[in-house]
Write an enzyme that holds these catalytic residues in place. Structure first.
Site, PDB file in Angstrom:
ATOM      1  N   THR A  15       0.629  -1.163   0.056  1.00 52.31           N
ATOM      2  CA  THR A  15      -0.056   0.079  -0.018  1.00 52.31           C
ATOM      3  C   THR A  15       0.807   1.177   0.152  1.00 52.31           C
ATOM      4  O   THR A  15       0.564   2.434  -0.682  1.00 52.31           O
ATOM      5  CB  THR A  15      -0.960   0.156   1.316  1.00 52.31           C
ATOM      6  OG1 THR A  15      -1.719  -1.017   1.270  1.00 52.31           O
ATOM      7  CG2 THR A  15      -1.660   1.265   1.339  1.00 52.31           C
ATOM      8  N   ASP A  59       1.571  -6.483  -4.563  1.00 52.42           N
ATOM      9  CA  ASP A  59       0.579  -6.365  -3.147  1.00 52.42           C
ATOM     10  C   ASP A  59       1.253  -7.747  -2.678  1.00 52.42           C
ATOM     11  O   ASP A  59       1.414  -8.708  -3.177  1.00 52.42           O
ATOM     12  CB  ASP A  59      -0.665  -6.660  -3.731  1.00 52.42           C
ATOM     13  CG  ASP A  59      -1.758  -6.620  -2.490  1.00 52.42           C
ATOM     14  OD1 ASP A  59      -2.481  -5.796  -2.632  1.00 52.42           O
ATOM     15  OD2 ASP A  59      -1.579  -7.539  -1.487  1.00 52.42           O
ATOM     16  N   SER A  60       1.367  -7.590  -1.382  1.00 50.02           N
ATOM     17  CA  SER A  60       2.231  -8.571  -0.542  1.00 50.02           C
ATOM     18  C   SER A  60       1.230  -9.874  -0.305  1.00 50.02           C
ATOM     19  O   SER A  60       1.953 -11.281  -0.028  1.00 50.02           O
ATOM     20  CB  SER A  60       2.574  -8.243   0.676  1.00 50.02           C
ATOM     21  OG  SER A  60       1.581  -8.209   1.711  1.00 50.02           O
ATOM     22  N   SER A  61       0.242  -9.904  -1.022  1.00 49.43           N
ATOM     23  CA  SER A  61      -0.714 -11.272  -1.007  1.00 49.43           C
ATOM     24  C   SER A  61      -0.019 -12.057  -1.882  1.00 49.43           C
ATOM     25  O   SER A  61      -0.224 -13.377  -2.127  1.00 49.43           O
ATOM     26  CB  SER A  61      -2.086 -10.864  -1.239  1.00 49.43           C
ATOM     27  OG  SER A  61      -2.734 -10.063  -0.260  1.00 49.43           O
ATOM     28  N   THR A 278      -0.118 -22.553  19.246  1.00 49.62           N
ATOM     29  CA  THR A 278      -1.394 -22.165  19.868  1.00 49.62           C
ATOM     30  C   THR A 278      -2.435 -21.219  18.990  1.00 49.62           C
ATOM     31  O   THR A 278      -1.589 -20.282  18.186  1.00 49.62           O
ATOM     32  CB  THR A 278      -1.575 -21.755  21.327  1.00 49.62           C
ATOM     33  OG1 THR A 278      -2.683 -21.209  21.710  1.00 49.62           O
ATOM     34  CG2 THR A 278      -0.573 -20.461  21.301  1.00 49.62           C
ATOM     35  N   CYS A 280      -4.266 -19.174  20.090  1.00 50.04           N
ATOM     36  CA  CYS A 280      -4.321 -17.926  21.032  1.00 50.04           C
ATOM     37  C   CYS A 280      -3.489 -16.902  20.230  1.00 50.04           C
ATOM     38  O   CYS A 280      -2.320 -17.319  19.829  1.00 50.04           O
ATOM     39  CB  CYS A 280      -4.255 -18.292  22.390  1.00 50.04           C
ATOM     40  SG  CYS A 280      -5.113 -19.245  23.188  1.00 50.04           S
TER      41      CYS A 280
HETATM   42  N1  ASP Z   1      -2.745  -5.605   0.500  1.00 51.54           N
HETATM   43  C1  ASP Z   1      -1.413  -4.571   0.868  1.00 51.54           C
HETATM   44  C2  ASP Z   1      -0.377  -5.508   0.675  1.00 51.54           C
HETATM   45  O1  ASP Z   1      -0.213  -6.163   1.933  1.00 51.54           O
HETATM   46  C3  ASP Z   1      -1.807  -4.102   2.250  1.00 51.54           C
HETATM   47  C4  ASP Z   1      -0.674  -3.412   2.660  1.00 51.54           C
HETATM   48  O2  ASP Z   1       0.231  -3.014   2.090  1.00 51.54           O
HETATM   49  O3  ASP Z   1      -0.734  -2.735   4.101  1.00 51.54           O
HETATM   50  O4  ASP Z   1       0.495  -5.423  -0.144  1.00 51.54           O
END
Ligand code: ASP
Length: 343
Positions: A15, A59-61, A278, A280
């Site tokens: 982002t 995008d880091s996804s 975990t 948690c």
């Molecule tokens: N979707 C974005 C990413 O991880 C979110 C971010 O940068 O905060 O690339």
């Protein structure tokens, strides 16, 4: 050598450097040069900054082990020429990347600080400027000509954390990360408060070793009441699967039903490494504390102790990439390699 610290900014995407695609309304990565034009303040910092960018910022996804290797290689290639590294990265998978890089960079003696932001740098209310500027300042800290921070960290919203201790916990707040089981290394207020006693000790004069082999024959299984035998057995029977992070309840507890324990036993006997963490958000696995974890312990399940899932899965990939003997794997996993678990 100049007395000013030399910092390499590595832009991978996220982002922080995105802008709105007006056709779709969605945020997408854009040119890194433009990113820096948005922060003229950077020129006032008392360090020399150079930049390198992924050819196609992501995008880091879309992050994956090949790209972790790419980041590691950038650091390896520039290691002697710079005093510190700041990696700009999307926040979504930043904790995974910081964890992975902590394992890949053995004997690191310089700062590698991941940061990013919740709002793009061009946005009026952006959190990007503070994150970026303070991350660079911390990476530039020197004492007796040597860097103060010598580990992989994550800086976000006034706090510097050990990277492999973090998790993203909020998609809305500027405070997007926590490190539930390890206090922050630095807190940024009017002054920078350094908690030096928490820094990772480094081996003197040890050479940086960059590990590039990660094995992704791994999976994460999150337990839930009602999980059926067919679901668990289907996953455990995946061909070539070598390691599993099993997210259990509380202090490492799981069902005591026969079908469940039989599947775990069979999987371990056939050579699968199962790590108990975990689900948690804080605290530690302690197998044997309850009857519901005693059997897991006797079956040879590995204790993740207070490791995060992000660090556990990347540590599995790292250790599986090393062809460690089956009988040593558990002991090595349960040892803190980069400060990722408390002993
Ligand atoms: N979707 C974005 C990413 O991880 C979110 C971010 O940068 O905060 O690339």
């Amino acid at each position: 050598m100049s007395s000013k610290a030399k910092i390499l900014l590595v832009y991978t995407g996220g982002t922080i450097g995105m802008s709105k695609d007006f056709a779709t309304g969605a945020l997408k990565a854009f040119n890194f040069g433009k990113l820096l034009q948005n922060i003229p303040e950077i020129k006032q910092l008392d360090c020399e900054i150079e930049t390198v960018s992924f050819e196609n910022p992501i995008d880091s996804s879309n992050m994956n082990p090949e790209m972790w290797t790419k980041i590691a290689e950038i650091i390896e290639k520039n290691y002697l020429a710079y005093d510190g590294f700041v990696v700009l990265h999307g926040s979504d998978t930043m904790s995974y990347s910081a964890s992975a890089l902590s394992f890949m960079l053995e004997n690191l003696a310089k700062p590698v600080i991941f940061t990013g932001s919740q709002l793009p740098i061009g946005d009026l209310r952006t959190d990007a400027k503070e994150n970026l500027i303070t991350a660079i300042q911390i990476a530039s800290l020197q004492e007796n000509g040597a860097p103060v921070i010598k580990e992989v960290c994550l800086y976000f919203e006034y706090k510097l954390y050990r990277g492999n201790r973090t998790s993203k916990v909020n998609a809305e707040h500027f405070k997007a990360f926590t490190a539930p089981n390890y206090p922050e290394l630095v807190e940024s207020g009017v002054h920078l408060k350094l908690n030096s006693h928490l820094f990772l000790p480094v081996k003197k004069n040890a050479k940086l070793i960059v590990h590039k082999k990660l094995d992704n024959h791994v999976a994460i299984i999150k337990m839930f009441p009602g999980m059926s035998e067919i679901v668990l057995s289907s996953i455990l029977e995946i061909k070539d699967l070598k390691g599993i992070v099993l997210e259990t309840y509380g202090s490492g507890n799981a069902p005591t039903e026969d079908w469940f324990l039989n599947l775990i036993q069979k999987a371990i006997q056939s050579g699968l490494h199962i790590v108990n963490v975990t689900q948690c958000s804080g605290g530690s696995v302690n197998m044997g504390q309850y009857e519901t974890s005693t059997k897991l312990k006797s079956l040879g399940v590995i204790s993740g102790k207070d490791i995060t899932t992000e660090a556990a899965i990347t540590k599995l990939m790292y250790l599986l990439g090393h062809n460690i003997a089956k009988e040593d794997f558990k002991d090595i996993f349960e040892t803190a390699l980069r400060g990722e678990i408390s002993l």
